[in-house]
Structures are given as C-alpha cells and as structure tokens.
Design a protein around this motif. Structure first.
Motif, mmCIF file in Angstrom:
data_model
loop_
_atom_site.group_PDB
_atom_site.id
_atom_site.type_symbol
_atom_site.label_atom_id
_atom_site.label_comp_id
_atom_site.label_asym_id
_atom_site.label_seq_id
_atom_site.Cartn_x
_atom_site.Cartn_y
_atom_site.Cartn_z
ATOM 1 N N GLY A 25 60.583 89.827 106.920
ATOM 2 C CA GLY A 25 60.112 88.446 106.979
ATOM 3 C C GLY A 25 59.480 87.981 105.687
ATOM 4 N N ALA A 26 59.530 88.820 104.647
ATOM 5 C CA ALA A 26 58.924 88.465 103.370
ATOM 6 C C ALA A 26 59.706 87.338 102.698
ATOM 7 N N ASP A 27 58.972 86.482 101.976
ATOM 8 C CA ASP A 27 59.626 85.454 101.174
ATOM 9 C C ASP A 27 59.627 85.815 99.694
ATOM 10 N N THR A 28 59.028 86.987 99.380
ATOM 11 C CA THR A 28 58.956 87.439 97.989
ATOM 12 C C THR A 28 59.169 88.940 97.928
ATOM 13 N N LEU A 29 60.105 89.361 97.082
ATOM 14 C CA LEU A 29 60.336 90.784 96.822
ATOM 15 C C LEU A 29 59.786 91.075 95.433
ATOM 16 N N ALA A 30 58.760 91.914 95.370
ATOM 17 C CA ALA A 30 58.105 92.222 94.099
ATOM 18 C C ALA A 30 58.487 93.614 93.633
ATOM 19 N N THR A 31 58.577 93.764 92.338
ATOM 20 C CA THR A 31 58.848 95.067 91.758
ATOM 21 C C THR A 31 58.179 95.147 90.399
ATOM 22 N N ALA A 32 58.391 96.271 89.698
ATOM 23 C CA ALA A 32 57.739 96.472 88.406
ATOM 24 C C ALA A 32 58.694 97.139 87.435
ATOM 25 N N CYS A 33 59.963 96.714 87.468
ATOM 26 C CA CYS A 33 61.004 97.316 86.640
ATOM 27 C C CYS A 33 62.034 96.258 86.294
ATOM 28 N N ALA A 34 62.407 96.178 85.015
ATOM 29 C CA ALA A 34 63.384 95.180 84.580
ATOM 30 C C ALA A 34 64.747 95.401 85.224
ATOM 31 N N ARG A 61 65.679 81.839 100.833
ATOM 32 C CA ARG A 61 64.901 82.674 101.752
ATOM 33 C C ARG A 61 63.951 83.627 101.053
ATOM 34 N N ILE A 62 64.290 84.056 99.839
ATOM 35 C CA ILE A 62 63.459 85.064 99.195
ATOM 36 C C ILE A 62 63.550 84.938 97.673
ATOM 37 N N ALA A 63 62.424 85.191 97.016
ATOM 38 C CA ALA A 63 62.364 85.165 95.552
ATOM 39 C C ALA A 63 62.084 86.571 95.045
ATOM 40 N N VAL A 64 62.633 86.889 93.889
ATOM 41 C CA VAL A 64 62.394 88.178 93.250
ATOM 42 C C VAL A 64 61.430 87.954 92.092
ATOM 43 N N VAL A 65 60.293 88.632 92.128
ATOM 44 C CA VAL A 65 59.281 88.454 91.083
ATOM 45 C C VAL A 65 58.752 89.808 90.634
ATOM 46 N N ASP A 66 58.188 89.822 89.447
ATOM 47 C CA ASP A 66 57.556 91.015 88.919
ATOM 48 C C ASP A 66 56.070 90.982 89.281
ATOM 49 N N LEU A 67 55.466 92.158 89.403
ATOM 50 C CA LEU A 67 54.047 92.217 89.723
ATOM 51 C C LEU A 67 53.201 91.458 88.701
ATOM 52 N N ALA A 68 53.591 91.528 87.428
ATOM 53 C CA ALA A 68 52.840 90.815 86.399
ATOM 54 C C ALA A 68 52.898 89.310 86.637
ATOM 55 N N GLU A 69 54.036 88.819 87.086
ATOM 56 C CA GLU A 69 54.159 87.386 87.368
ATOM 57 C C GLU A 69 53.261 86.977 88.530
ATOM 58 N N LEU A 70 53.164 87.817 89.551
ATOM 59 C CA LEU A 70 52.299 87.504 90.688
ATOM 60 C C LEU A 70 50.834 87.465 90.282
ATOM 61 N N LEU A 71 50.416 88.446 89.480
ATOM 62 C CA LEU A 71 49.022 88.474 89.052
ATOM 63 C C LEU A 71 48.719 87.300 88.123
ATOM 64 N N ALA A 72 49.667 86.957 87.258
ATOM 65 C CA ALA A 72 49.478 85.804 86.379
ATOM 66 C C ALA A 72 49.330 84.530 87.194
ATOM 67 N N GLU A 73 50.080 84.432 88.286
ATOM 68 C CA GLU A 73 49.969 83.283 89.187
ATOM 69 C C GLU A 73 48.567 83.212 89.786
ATOM 70 N N ALA A 74 47.996 84.357 90.098
ATOM 71 C CA ALA A 74 46.694 84.412 90.741
ATOM 72 C C ALA A 74 45.530 84.105 89.795
ATOM 73 N N ILE A 75 45.736 84.298 88.499
ATOM 74 C CA ILE A 75 44.639 83.989 87.556
ATOM 75 C C ILE A 75 44.947 82.735 86.741
ATOM 76 N N GLY A 76 46.047 82.045 87.077
ATOM 77 C CA GLY A 76 46.353 80.793 86.409
ATOM 78 C C GLY A 76 46.922 80.948 85.026
ATOM 79 N N GLU A 77 47.660 82.048 84.791
ATOM 80 C CA GLU A 77 48.224 82.296 83.464
ATOM 81 C C GLU A 77 49.740 82.162 83.454
ATOM 82 N N THR A 78 50.277 81.380 84.379
ATOM 83 C CA THR A 78 51.724 81.208 84.411
ATOM 84 C C THR A 78 52.179 80.329 83.265
ATOM 85 N N ARG A 79 53.399 80.603 82.787
ATOM 86 C CA ARG A 79 53.950 79.854 81.656
ATOM 87 C C ARG A 79 55.143 79.024 82.095
#
Length: 384
Positions: free
Chosen positions: A339-348, A366-384
């Motif tokens: 039921g996830a809408d986001t699949l996160a990983t840490a590998c190119a 239905r689902i987005a693929v994101v890197d862990l760094a992108e998620l954390l950047a989203e949480a601290i407002g550092e998205t580009r």
C-alpha cells in the motif's frame, strides 16, 4: 576442530582467478533453491558450481551472465562457499575466449575509453552539481564525495546526488567532489570477470586519492562503497570509506540535521544488496526513515537479509532482460502490495531499475521511486 580435506582437485586456472573454496561445496542445492532467478525461470546455481568443480563448461553459457551477485546464495550456504567468486572466475575464463555478451562488451569498451560505463565525457563528471557547482576536493576538506557514475551521467538519476550534496552543506560537513580525473570504482567490470580492467581503474583512483591527500571517501553508491572498502586496500587504497546513509544517520543523531517539515508519504524501503547483504548496513536507513515527520513506514515481507534483488548487480544493469525476467518488476509489485506510495532506496542502480519498472508496469500514478537522501532533504526543506 575437524579439518575437511578437499575431495576434488580444482583446476588451477579457476583457483588462480579466484575460484578457491569450491571444494567446500557438497551439492546440497540451497543456493539454487534460494536464488531469485527461481522466481522467474529455471536457474541451476548448484550446476554451475559442480561444472566448476569438474573443470567443465557450463551447459547453458547464458546462465553465467544471469547471476546478479546479490549474495543470497553466499549468505545462506551452510558451507560458506564463495559462490560469487566462483561465478566471477568462470566469467573471467569464458571472457578470455571472447565470451562476453554484446551489452557487456559495450560497457567494458566505455570503461576503457571514458573511464565510466555510460560513455560520458570525463569533463562532464560533475555536471550534475550545476553551475557554478560545488567545490572539488583539494585536500583541505574532511570528505571526498565520490558520486556513482550512474548519477553523474544519467540526467534522471541526478536528484539523489543533488539532495545528498544539499544535506551535507546544510549540516556543515566539510567535503569536496571527486575531480573529473576520477574514474569508475570498477565494480561493474569486476563482477563481470575482468580483473585486469578492474585493477586498472582501481589503481587510477587510488593514485588520485593519494595525490589529493584524501583520507575519507564518502560513496553515494553501495557498489562504490563495497569497492573502496574491500577491493582498494589490495592496491594501497587505505582510505576510510563510508556509504552516505551512515553519515546522514550520524548527522541526525548529532542534531546537525533537523527534519521538521512533514513528509506525508507511505514509504517502504528496499535494502540494496551491496549495502545490506554484502556490507551489513540495515539499521541506519531505517533510523533515517523513522525521523521523517508524519511519514508512515511499512516493511515489505522480504527485507534486510531476505531483500529481493533489483537485478542491477553483477552486470545486470547493462543486460537486456525479457519483461518476465526482471526482478525489479517483482520487487515493485511487493512494494505496491504494502500500500506504499513511495519506494525508497539508497543505490543508484536500484533507483534506475525501479524507475524503469514503474514505467514498464504503468504505475506512475500509484508509486514514486525516491532516494533516502531526497526524502531527508524534503524533510529539512533542502529540495532543489
């Protein structure tokens, strides 16, 4: 302690190319039963090992190139047979007589000509950082940031590298980019059996690290991290290597990064093989996810040591697989089933393989693929 004597005389050519340990195999078949290929087609790992023991050619030569070096067989072998080494050695022997698949030949040719697998011009290595860009490592910084060739040359893969650089800057980390003279870590050619080219690439980077005075190397990819940690010491590359997720975990613990913005996602995390099974990094990614405000984190049934490979390792990133034989599609379905809408990983590699799976399966809505760094950047407002 009982010493088990070898019961077969392993061919010298195989031993010399890294296939020692074959004599430990007693053909129990655990490797074949647990191999992810069993999910999509017959694939006899035990048969490959037996052929190697007897000095025979593999009956189906294509099987040698199906192995993705995920490590599931090694992690579960009751006799700790180094099966990946065996496959790599047999690939080396096959390749010596021109047995490389065409796509692997193309990748190797690019490595030889450009120093990366994507035919990318060396001078464009840091184009992902934008203009005016980020500082290049000059010996005065604490960390040399080594970004995976895939993130450097695949425009669609730049996001994770950009997010990571933003996070490091926000945390006040002293870092500089690997210069344009850096080349591929060598993992892709190593796993396809080309020890000579692997060493050539590795020694070039070792010499560069030494010339720059780099003592700490931060890798954006588990494959690069694995190479720096396990392969480079043999060539004099005595650097402290880390994968970025462990550093971000430390920065969060030290309160140097403060995730305060809501991340309203239902996230499931995929353990990359070369970060998890190969190097035992399981908890830092999950601690990072737990710090994301308002994010709901769910686990897929296969996680940690049992994670299902994306199919990108062992040369798989450069192989053309039929739709029904793509592990990434199976793994993406497992993510959807949570039921996830986001699949996160840490590998190119994982990032690229899952992006392709999303497109092929038609589940972009239905689902987005994101890197862990992108998620954390989203949480601290550092998205580009």
């Amino acid at each position: 302690m009982t010493v088990i004597e070898p019961f077969l005389e392993i061919p010298d050519s195989l031993v010399e190319s890294g296939g020692d340990g074959l004599n430990l195999c007693y053909q129990c078949g655990t490797c074949t039963a647990l191999c992810p290929w069993s999910l999509v087609r017959p694939f006899n790992v035990r048969g490959i090992v037996r052929s190697a023991q007897l000095g025979l050619d593999v009956e189906d030569g294509e099987d040698l190139w199906r192995c993705v070096t995920c490590g599931t067989c090694v992690a579960n072998c009751p006799r700790e047979v180094p099966i990946i080494n065996v496959v790599r050695s047999m690939r080396a022997m096959t390749a010596s007589s021109g047995g490389y698949p065409m796509t692997i030949r193309s990748m190797r040719s690019s490595q030889q000509q450009y120093g990366n697998p994507w035919q990318g011009p060396p001078e464009a290595r840091n184009a992902w950082a934008g203009t005016p860009g980020l500082p290049v490592f000059d010996g005065s910084q604490e960390w040399l940031l080594y970004v995976c060739c895939t993130s450097c040359y695949d425009v669609a893969a730049r996001g994770p590298a950009q997010a990571l650089a933003s996070l490091l800057s926000a945390a006040g980390v002293s870092f500089g980019l690997a210069p344009a003279t850096a080349v591929c870590c060598g993992c892709s050619v190593r796993e396809t059996g080309d020890a000579e080219l692997t060493e050539s690439l590795g020694r070039r980077n070792v010499a560069l690290f030494r010339e720059l005075g780099a003592r700490k190397v931060l890798a954006s990819s588990p494959h690069c991290f694995n190479a720096f940690r396990k392969d480079y010491p043999a060539w004099g590359g005595e650097v402290e290597a880390a994968h970025y997720v462990t550093l971000l975990d430390e920065l969060l613990a030290a309160d140097r990064l403060r995730p305060t913005r809501p991340v309203r996602r239902k996230v499931t995390y995929h353990d990359p093989c070369y970060l998890g099974r190969h190097n035992g990094v399981y908890d830092p990614p999950r601690r990072l996810l737990a710090r994301l405000p308002e994010a709901q984190v769910v686990e897929m049934p296969r996680n940690r040591e049992l994670s299902l490979c994306c199919g990108g390792g062992g040369g798989g990133m450069f192989m053309d697989r039929p739709k029904g034989e793509r592990f990434a599609n199976l793994r993406l379905q497992e993510a959807l089933d949570t039921g996830a809408d986001t699949l996160a990983t840490a590998c190119a590699y994982c990032h690229a393989m899952f992006r392709d799976a999303v497109r092929v399966m038609g589940v972009e809505d239905r689902i987005a693929v994101v890197d862990l760094a992108e998620l954390l950047a989203e949480a601290i407002g550092e998205t580009r």
